[in-house]
Design an enzyme around this catalytic site. Structure first.
Site, PDB file in Angstrom:
ATOM      1  N   TYR A  59       0.827  -1.206   0.000  1.00 54.59           N
ATOM      2  CA  TYR A  59       0.000   0.000   0.000  1.00 54.59           C
ATOM      3  C   TYR A  59       0.863   1.258   0.000  1.00 54.59           C
ATOM      4  O   TYR A  59       1.536   1.579   0.995  1.00 54.59           O
ATOM      5  CB  TYR A  59      -0.928   0.019   1.210  1.00 54.59           C
ATOM      6  CG  TYR A  59      -1.830  -1.194   1.317  1.00 54.59           C
ATOM      7  CD1 TYR A  59      -2.127  -1.987   0.210  1.00 54.59           C
ATOM      8  CD2 TYR A  59      -2.399  -1.544   2.534  1.00 54.59           C
ATOM      9  CE1 TYR A  59      -2.957  -3.100   0.319  1.00 54.59           C
ATOM     10  CE2 TYR A  59      -3.236  -2.646   2.645  1.00 54.59           C
ATOM     11  CZ  TYR A  59      -3.507  -3.418   1.539  1.00 54.59           C
ATOM     12  OH  TYR A  59      -4.332  -4.521   1.647  1.00 54.59           O
ATOM     13  N   PRO A 205     -15.742  -5.477   2.412  1.00 59.78           N
ATOM     14  CA  PRO A 205     -17.053  -5.995   2.830  1.00 59.78           C
ATOM     15  C   PRO A 205     -18.210  -5.114   2.368  1.00 59.78           C
ATOM     16  O   PRO A 205     -19.364  -5.543   2.407  1.00 59.78           O
ATOM     17  CB  PRO A 205     -16.944  -6.016   4.358  1.00 59.78           C
ATOM     18  CG  PRO A 205     -15.984  -4.903   4.670  1.00 59.78           C
ATOM     19  CD  PRO A 205     -14.968  -4.960   3.568  1.00 59.78           C
TER      20      PRO A 205
END
Length: 335
Positions: A59, A205
């Site tokens: 990242y 999610p």
């Protein structure tokens, strides 16, 4: 009513059912927020009870680990720290490399950036198909023995890979994409996790913001270099079809008395009572909304209604483009 507790177990750790994925503070979704904005979000997460922070060497090519280390070092005893190796930036390009020497070197670099002596949960970010999974996991086992990490995880892997890895060293967590619209983990991963005692950790999610209900036109709302623009489900044709699912989905959220984002997270808690979700956000208001899902309980009827509405047969488009899918070890639904 489907009862759920808000505590989950990952290896030796107890955490809330909702943690924080830190990726989009540095990576993948267009221009990242400034350092002060990112710092404020991380500290607010702590205040709200987030006790699992998830980052990775990939990242921002190290920038996210550096951010997490700088901001959260004074609070290190208050949370479980997770990071990942096996997929990093090399000369400005994303590279999958699961060789033992690479994983160990990545860990040493991560410990420095995170300003900690030990990483609680360390994942193999992607399986390197050129390296036996037993060799990659063996390197992580060496890191456990050396006291540099406490528990081992895998990401985007199949049930078969989980079992092979667990035969080398206990696997504490498996992080795969999982949401109402990404159900691949249900093919083999959920069962494999049950067998070996690993915890399913659901990334994306909220279906990369689709289930928040605010992203109505990705082509105009998303900024340049946002990875979603290259994902099939976000193409103009497929997204128009997927938007048709949002109206009945929002109606269910209204019936339950929660926000669309909370409904998505509450569904995971009900459908997979041992799983942990790690939604990511740059917005403190979205963060607060997400954590409010811990108070939402769904009836079995609502869970079934959601299952029927949004699933692999009703969502248009695969989750990854063909080139990316070749890098993924997770089982796929038949086309």
């Amino acid at each position: 009513m489907t009862q759920h507790t808000t505590q989950r177990t990952i290896g030796p750790f107890k955490v809330n059912a909702i943690g924080l994925g830190c990726m989009n503070l540095s990576h993948a979704y267009g221009v990242p927020p400034g350092p002060e904005e990112a710092k404020a979000l991380l500290l607010r997460a702590l205040d709200l009870g987030v006790d699992l922070f998830d980052t990775a060497a990939l990242y921002g090519f190290g920038a996210n680990e550096t951010l997490v280390g700088q901001v959260l070092k004074p609070h290190r005893q208050r949370f479980t720290l997770a990071s990942k190796c096996g997929m990093t930036g090399v000369d400005g390009k994303r590279v999958i490399d699961g060789r033992p020497a690479t994983l160990k070197a990545t860990c040493d670099e991560a410990l420095q950036r995170l300003q900690t002596d030990v990483i609680d949960l360390y994942y193999l970010h992607r399986r390197d198909f050129n390296v036996p999974i037993e060799d990659s996991v063996g390197a992580l086992a060496d890191l456990v023995s050396a006291g540099k990490i406490r528990a081992i995880g895998l990401s985007e892997v199949s049930g078969e890979t989980i079992r092979k890895a667990h035969a080398v060293h206990p696997v504490s967590a498996v992080q795969n994409e999982y949401s109402l619209w990404s159900r691949e983990a249900e093919i083999g991963v959920v069962e494999a996790c049950r067998e070996v005692g690993a915890t399913l950790v659901a990334f994306s999610p909220l279906a990369r913001a689709f289930l928040c209900g605010e992203l109505t036109d990705p082509q105009t709302q998303l900024t340049e270099k946002d990875i979603r623009l290259g994902m099939p489900r976000f193409s103009a044709e497929n997204y128009a079809k997927n938007l048709q699912l949002l109206t009945p989905y929002k109606a269910i959220a209204a019936e339950v008395g929660c926000t669309p984002a909370q409904l998505a997270l509450a569904w995971i808690m009900a459908a997979q009572p041992k799983a942990v979700s790690i939604p990511g956000t740059r917005s403190i208001s979205h963060l607060e909304d997400n954590m409010g899902a811990l108070k939402v309980q769904l009836s079995a009827d609502v869970v079934e209604k959601l299952n029927q509405l949004i699933n692999n047969k009703t969502v248009a488009g695969p989750r990854y483009p063909a080139a990316t899918q070749k890098e993924i070890d997770t089982e796929q639904f038949a086309a």
